[in-house]
Design a protein around this motif. Structure first.
Motif, short mmCIF file in Angstrom:
data_model
loop_
_atom_site.label_atom_id
_atom_site.label_comp_id
_atom_site.label_asym_id
_atom_site.label_seq_id
_atom_site.Cartn_x
_atom_site.Cartn_y
_atom_site.Cartn_z
N ARG A 17 0.84 -1.21 0.00
CA ARG A 17 0.00 0.00 0.00
C ARG A 17 0.87 1.26 0.00
O ARG A 17 0.59 2.23 -0.69
N ALA A 18 1.95 1.22 0.76
CA ALA A 18 2.86 2.37 0.81
C ALA A 18 3.50 2.60 -0.56
O ALA A 18 3.61 3.73 -1.04
N ALA A 19 3.92 1.53 -1.23
CA ALA A 19 4.52 1.65 -2.56
C ALA A 19 3.51 2.21 -3.55
O ALA A 19 3.84 3.04 -4.40
N GLU A 20 2.25 1.76 -3.43
CA GLU A 20 1.20 2.28 -4.32
C GLU A 20 0.97 3.76 -4.07
O GLU A 20 0.81 4.55 -5.01
N LYS A 21 0.96 4.15 -2.77
CA LYS A 21 0.77 5.58 -2.45
C LYS A 21 1.93 6.41 -2.98
O LYS A 21 1.74 7.50 -3.51
N VAL A 22 3.14 5.90 -2.82
CA VAL A 22 4.32 6.62 -3.34
C VAL A 22 4.24 6.74 -4.86
O VAL A 22 4.49 7.81 -5.43
N ALA A 23 3.85 5.65 -5.53
CA ALA A 23 3.74 5.68 -6.99
C ALA A 23 2.66 6.67 -7.41
O ALA A 23 2.84 7.45 -8.36
N GLU A 24 1.53 6.67 -6.69
CA GLU A 24 0.44 7.60 -7.00
C GLU A 24 0.89 9.04 -6.78
O GLU A 24 0.60 9.93 -7.58
N ALA A 25 1.63 9.27 -5.70
CA ALA A 25 2.15 10.61 -5.42
C ALA A 25 3.11 11.07 -6.51
O ALA A 25 3.08 12.22 -6.95
N ARG A 26 3.94 10.16 -6.98
CA ARG A 26 4.87 10.50 -8.08
C ARG A 26 4.11 10.84 -9.35
O ARG A 26 4.47 11.77 -10.08
N LYS A 27 3.06 10.08 -9.63
CA LYS A 27 2.25 10.36 -10.82
C LYS A 27 1.60 11.73 -10.71
O LYS A 27 1.58 12.50 -11.67
N ARG A 28 1.05 12.05 -9.52
CA ARG A 28 0.42 13.36 -9.32
C ARG A 28 1.45 14.48 -9.48
O ARG A 28 1.18 15.51 -10.10
N LYS A 29 2.64 14.24 -8.91
CA LYS A 29 3.71 15.24 -9.02
C LYS A 29 4.10 15.46 -10.48
O LYS A 29 4.23 16.59 -10.95
N ALA A 30 4.27 14.37 -11.22
CA ALA A 30 4.63 14.47 -12.64
C ALA A 30 3.53 15.18 -13.42
O ALA A 30 3.80 16.02 -14.28
N SER A 31 2.28 14.87 -13.08
CA SER A 31 1.15 15.50 -13.74
C SER A 31 1.13 17.00 -13.45
O SER A 31 0.93 17.82 -14.36
N ARG A 32 1.36 17.38 -12.18
CA ARG A 32 1.39 18.81 -11.83
C ARG A 32 2.54 19.52 -12.53
O ARG A 32 2.38 20.64 -13.02
#
Length: 117
Positions: A17-32
């Protein structure tokens, strides 16, 4: 033993779950970042276009349009050509007489390197 396996399972699930959250956060950051970059490009393009418009207005105000400049240059050229033609017609006879005078005024002389034997 079962509790250890269950604890390990929970740790693995938590890690997943932590890895998924980190991956999701990275995607959001890249998107921003991508969105910010696109907005910056749009802003730069708008600024460039505005400056270009200002330059064109300045150029038109101070120099006139390209057609005006070309017409002015052509008119100046015509005036200068007319002045040259008038000067040629006024001075043509004097120049011709001077040239003929120089051609007809022949003074034969021996060359300075000539050695008489």
């Amino acid at each position: 033993m079962a509790s250890q396996t269950q604890g390990i399972q929970q740790l693995l699930a938590a890690e997943k779950r932590a890895a998924e959250k980190v991956a999701e956060a990275r995607k959001r950051k890249a998107s921003r970042l991508k969105k910010a970059k696109e907005e910056a490009q749009d802003e730069i393009e708008k600024y460039r276009m505005e400056r270009e418009k200002q330059f064109r207005r300045f150029e038109a105000k101070h120099m006139g349009s390209k057609e005006d400049v070309a017409a002015r240059i052509e008119a100046d050229t015509r005036v200068k050509i007319e002045e040259m033609n008038k000067a040629v017609s006024v001075h043509k006879d004097k120049v011709m007489y001077k040239i003929l005078e120089l051609v007809y005024d022949i003074k034969p002389q021996l060359h300075k390197n000539f050695i008489a034997e």
